[in-house]
Design an enzyme around this catalytic site. Sequence first.
Site, short mmCIF file in Angstrom:
data_model
loop_
_atom_site.label_atom_id
_atom_site.label_comp_id
_atom_site.label_asym_id
_atom_site.label_seq_id
_atom_site.Cartn_x
_atom_site.Cartn_y
_atom_site.Cartn_z
CG MET A 138 -2.43 -61.91 22.91
SD MET A 138 -0.65 -62.05 22.94
CE MET A 138 -0.19 -60.79 21.77
CB SER B 273 -12.91 -52.37 14.12
OG SER B 273 -12.83 -51.07 14.54
CG HIS C 23 -9.31 -57.84 18.73
ND1 HIS C 23 -8.56 -56.70 18.79
CD2 HIS C 23 -8.43 -58.88 18.80
CE1 HIS C 23 -7.28 -57.02 18.91
NE2 HIS C 23 -7.17 -58.33 18.90
CG ASP D 151 -2.09 -62.33 13.57
OD1 ASP D 151 -1.02 -61.70 13.51
OD2 ASP D 151 -3.07 -61.92 14.22
CD GLN E 40 -2.10 -66.22 15.98
OE1 GLN E 40 -1.19 -65.87 16.71
NE2 GLN E 40 -3.28 -65.63 16.01
CG LEU F 203 -8.13 -51.96 11.93
CD1 LEU F 203 -9.44 -51.83 12.74
CD2 LEU F 203 -7.50 -50.58 11.78
NE ARG G 36 3.61 -56.45 18.80
CZ ARG G 36 3.29 -57.74 18.91
NH1 ARG G 36 2.57 -58.32 17.98
NH2 ARG G 36 3.71 -58.45 19.95
O1 PAF Z 1 -3.46 -63.49 17.86
C1 PAF Z 1 -3.35 -63.33 19.09
O2 PAF Z 1 -3.85 -62.36 19.66
C2 PAF Z 1 -2.59 -64.35 19.90
O3 PAF Z 1 -1.49 -64.85 19.21
C3 PAF Z 1 -3.47 -65.49 20.44
C4 PAF Z 1 -4.07 -66.31 19.31
C5 PAF Z 1 -4.59 -64.92 21.30
C6 PAF Z 1 -2.64 -66.44 21.31
O4 PAF Z 1 -2.07 -65.78 22.39
#
Ligand code: PAF
Length: 286
Positions: free
Chosen positions: A30, A35, A37, A152, A155, A186, A189
Amino acid sequence: MNTVKTVLELRAAVARARAEGKRIGFVPTMGNLHSGHVALVTKACQRADFVVASIFVNPLQFGANEDLDSYPRTLAADQEKLLDAGCNLLFAPTVSEMYPSGTTTQTRVSVPELSQELCGASRPGHFEGVATVVSKLFNMVQPDLAVFGQKDYQQLAVIKAMVRDLNLPVQIIGEPTVRAEDGLALSSRNGYLSVEQRAIAPAIHRSLEAIATALAQGNRDLQGLMTEHRKRIVDSGMRLDYLEIRHADTLRAATEQDVELVILAAAYLGNTRLIDNLRVSLSPAA
Ligand code: PAF
């Protein structure tokens, strides 16, 4: 690194890479990259020949009172980080490109078994929004593999279940959480935190570590550990959402016999919701 905004351009670029025999890796984000990502993109570059990242702040996964409007949008800085990390293509669609008929009538993907509890309990519809956008992105990119952060955890579990249940031909790779020196995971938010809040925030990780150590030392009083550390997090100045010890694969409440565990927590500092988790593998005899 090219940036494309339409599905048509994305598909054309990926088709060219595939025609050259390249293996396609994908990192959905998003934006507001840090770091953590970058580590996902680095992993994708190690495993694939052509890496696509996406930046899309997905309205479908935000609740009515959440931070969709204020979520940081930092495209230029993100593009630089992706380029440096070795990303080949950035897909940065608009909301109307992703949801041309709006979000209300959008077909949804739901993974009911894993989506209702933990973060799903305080964020109803969140994981349906995530599963829906990730399955759309998978259909747009058609990657061989996709990399997600273990931070996450729920997720990642939802996405793995979705891929399994829908027979999606993509390998899901979970990449370890990147932490600040004081242990704070990290997160985009974290930028919302004041100096005082930032000093309190590592309390979550400290409790996860303390529980993991106690478990490794043979403590099996799961309820006692949860009670003690729920109190510690609250005493640190945070508003606790949950702290749970769960089975690492099913996310069901852990039993004293389980050896593959995950400790998960979510807590608020002001309006900022922080999450973290720690995997623990115990030897059966411990
Ligand atoms: O983890 C995230 O940044 C989001 O939930 C994702 C996987 C890109 C989906 O919008």
